[in-house]
Design a protein around this motif. Structure first.
Motif, PDB file in Angstrom:
ATOM      1  N   SER A  90      54.733  38.989  37.957  1.00 40.82           N
ATOM      2  CA  SER A  90      54.758  37.696  37.284  1.00 40.82           C
ATOM      3  C   SER A  90      55.114  36.603  38.288  1.00 40.82           C
ATOM      4  O   SER A  90      55.733  36.859  39.326  1.00 40.82           O
TER       5      SER A  90
ATOM      6  N   VAL B  62      57.051  35.406  46.692  1.00 44.85           N
ATOM      7  CA  VAL B  62      56.194  35.018  45.570  1.00 44.85           C
ATOM      8  C   VAL B  62      56.369  33.526  45.290  1.00 44.85           C
ATOM      9  O   VAL B  62      57.490  33.041  45.153  1.00 44.85           O
TER      10      VAL B  62
ATOM     11  N   LYS C   6      44.664  36.742  41.450  1.00 51.85           N
ATOM     12  CA  LYS C   6      45.608  36.273  40.432  1.00 51.85           C
ATOM     13  C   LYS C   6      44.960  36.292  39.051  1.00 51.85           C
ATOM     14  O   LYS C   6      43.761  36.018  38.920  1.00 51.85           O
TER      15      LYS C   6
ATOM     16  N   LEU D 273      48.096  39.266  49.098  1.00 47.26           N
ATOM     17  CA  LEU D 273      47.569  38.807  47.811  1.00 47.26           C
ATOM     18  C   LEU D 273      46.109  39.223  47.657  1.00 47.26           C
ATOM     19  O   LEU D 273      45.266  38.902  48.499  1.00 47.26           O
TER      20      LEU D 273
ATOM     21  N   HIS E 134      50.258  37.866  39.853  1.00 46.14           N
ATOM     22  CA  HIS E 134      49.685  38.045  41.188  1.00 46.14           C
ATOM     23  C   HIS E 134      49.523  39.537  41.450  1.00 46.14           C
ATOM     24  O   HIS E 134      50.437  40.328  41.181  1.00 46.14           O
ATOM     25  N   CYS E 135      48.373  39.925  42.002  1.00 46.09           N
ATOM     26  CA  CYS E 135      48.149  41.304  42.435  1.00 46.09           C
ATOM     27  C   CYS E 135      48.356  41.372  43.946  1.00 46.09           C
ATOM     28  O   CYS E 135      47.679  40.654  44.701  1.00 46.09           O
TER      29      CYS E 135
ATOM     30  N   TRP F 279      45.327  33.858  36.484  1.00 48.55           N
ATOM     31  CA  TRP F 279      45.937  32.528  36.397  1.00 48.55           C
ATOM     32  C   TRP F 279      46.188  32.173  34.935  1.00 48.55           C
ATOM     33  O   TRP F 279      45.271  32.223  34.102  1.00 48.55           O
TER      34      TRP F 279
ATOM     35  N   TRP G  71      51.768  44.331  40.643  1.00 46.89           N
ATOM     36  CA  TRP G  71      51.318  43.262  39.737  1.00 46.89           C
ATOM     37  C   TRP G  71      52.560  42.509  39.282  1.00 46.89           C
ATOM     38  O   TRP G  71      53.334  43.022  38.476  1.00 46.89           O
TER      39      TRP G  71
ATOM     40  N   ASP H  48      52.577  30.835  37.841  1.00 44.21           N
ATOM     41  CA  ASP H  48      51.182  30.574  37.469  1.00 44.21           C
ATOM     42  C   ASP H  48      50.449  31.825  36.988  1.00 44.21           C
ATOM     43  O   ASP H  48      49.235  31.916  37.117  1.00 44.21           O
TER      44      ASP H  48
END
Ligand code: MG
Length: 317
Positions: free
Chosen positions: A251, A232, A268, A265, A257-258, A270, A249, A254
Motif C-alpha cells: 500500500s 515507498v 502500480k 518498481l 505498488h508492485c 493507481w 505488493w 496512491d
C-alpha cells in the motif's frame, strides 16, 4: 485524472494482473478500511473508526459482521483457519473463535514484561504457528482509532508470540512498525516503517522520517542483517503482501505498488485515495482485495499469497 487505473513500469506487470478492466469498486461508505482477510468464502475487513467488522460476498455485498470490534485493525488466519486480529481498543492481539461474536475471543498477547502493548496494528502467522505482529501507537495517540493513552512500553516494537506462550520483542528500533510479511520460504521477514506519518491520521507526511520496508533474515525468533528493502513514496507503506514468487505488493498514498524481490518498481494499481492494505482471496486465491480509505476494490490477478498458512487454510475450506 482520478480514475482507478494501472501504471505499468515493467511489461511483466500485465501478466500479474488483468489490466484490461480497471480496479473494481466493490464496497464503499466506510470511514477507514483495513484488515482484509479471506475466510470461509467471504472477504472480512474492518472499518476501524466505526468499530465494526464487515463481511463481503458477491451475492450479499458488504454487511456488518461485528458491531463492536474495539477498533480492530489487521487480520490474518492461524494454522487452524481461525481469524487472528489486532485490537486497538483492548491493546491486544486476539484469536476470534467466531468472527460474528465480539465475545468469542482468546487473548494471544496483551502485555510485554508486565506492560500493556501500545495498539497492535498488523499480524501474520508463520508455518510453525508463531504469531508476529507490530505495535505502533496509532490506537493510543488519539481517540479516532482507539482510546488516548500513554505508551507503557515506551517504544514501538515488532513482537513474536510463540506457541509455548512466550512473547519476544524481535525488533525494537522502528519508528512506527506497520505491515509485515514473510518471503515465500519464510527465511526473510519484511516489516514496513510508517514513521513519516505525523499524528494519528494523515494531516501530513514528513519524508525525513521512515517511509520504507525493511527486510531481515529470520532464524527462529531472531532477526539479523537488517537492511532497507525499498523506500515507498508517495505516502508510506502500511499493509502489504508477498506473492508466490516473492514480489511485494505494498500500500501507498496512491494505491498499491508492485515491487520485485530486489525492490524495483514493476507497476502500480493507481487509486485516488490513501490505501491501507490488501489481501489475496476469492475461490482460487488469486483475487486481490484492496482497502483504500473509505472504499474496497477488487483486481483479478495471477498472483497468490506466499503464506503457507493462508494457502493451507484455503485448501481446508
Ligand atoms: Mg497497518
Amino acid at each position: 485524472m482520478s480514475v482507478p487505473r494501472f501504471i505499468r513500469v515493467e511489461p511483466k506487470f500485465d501478466t500479474f494482473l488483468n489490466t484490461t478492466r480497471p480496479p473494481d469498486l466493490i464496497a464503499h461508505g466506510f470511514t477507514w478500511t483495513e484488515g482484509p482477510v479471506w475466510l470461509d468464502g467471504a472477504l472480512y475487513f474492518n472499518d476501524i473508526p466505526n468499530k465494526r467488522m464487515m463481511r463481503w460476498t458477491e451475492a450479499t455485498g458488504a454487511q456488518v459482521a461485528l458491531e463492536n470490534s474495539e477498533f480492530a485493525n489487521g487480520n490474518t488466519l492461524d494454522l487452524a483457519g481461525q481469524m487472528v486480529s489486532c485490537e486497538h481498543g483492548g491493546r491486544r492481539v486476539i484469536r476470534r473463535t467466531d468472527p460474528h461474536d465480539a465475545a468469542a475471543v482468546e487473548v494471544v498477547a496483551d502485555r510485554f514484561e508486565g506492560k500493556r502493548l501500545n495498539s497492535p496494528n498488523d499480524v501474520i502467522v508463520r508455518s510453525d504457528g508463531s504469531i508476529w505482529f507490530t505495535d505502533p501507537p496509532y490506537g493510543i495517540n488519539s481517540d479516532v482509532e482507539g482510546y488516548s493513552a500513554e505508551s507503557e512500553i515506551g517504544g514501538c516494537y515488532v513482537f513474536c508470540a510463540t506457541p509455548d506462550g512466550g512473547l519476544h520483542a524481535v525488533a525494537t528500533d522502528f519508528e512506527k512498525p506497520n505491515g509485515l510479511a514473510f518471503s515465500p520460504d519464510e527465511s526473510r521477514l519484511y516489516v514496513a516503517d510508517s514513521g513519516a506519518i505525523k499524528g494519528a491520521s494523515f494531516p501530513g507526511i514528513d519524508y525525513e522520517l521512515p517511509h520504507h520496508i525493511r527486510v531481515f533474515d529470520v532464524n527462529g525468533t531472531g532477526l539479523t542483517n537488517s537492511r532497507v528493502f525499498a523506500v515507498v513514496a508517495p505516502g508510506v507503506p502500511d499493509g502489504f503482501r508477498v506473492d508466490q514468487e516473492g514480489f511485494v505488493w505494498t500500500s501507498a498514498l496512491d494505491g498499491v505498488h508492485c515491487l520485485s524481490p530486489e525492490g524495483a518498481l514493476i507497476g502500480k494499481i493507481w487509486l485516488p485515495q490513501q490505501t491501507s492494505n490488501l489481501c489475496f482471496g476469492g475461490a482460487d486465491g488469486r483475487t486481490m482485495f484492496i482497502t483504500s480509505s473509505d472504499k474496497v476494490y477488487r483486481v483479478e490477478s495471477s498472483r497468490r499469497d506466499a503464506s503457507h498458512v493462508l494457502s493451507q487454510c484455503e485448501r481446508n475450506t
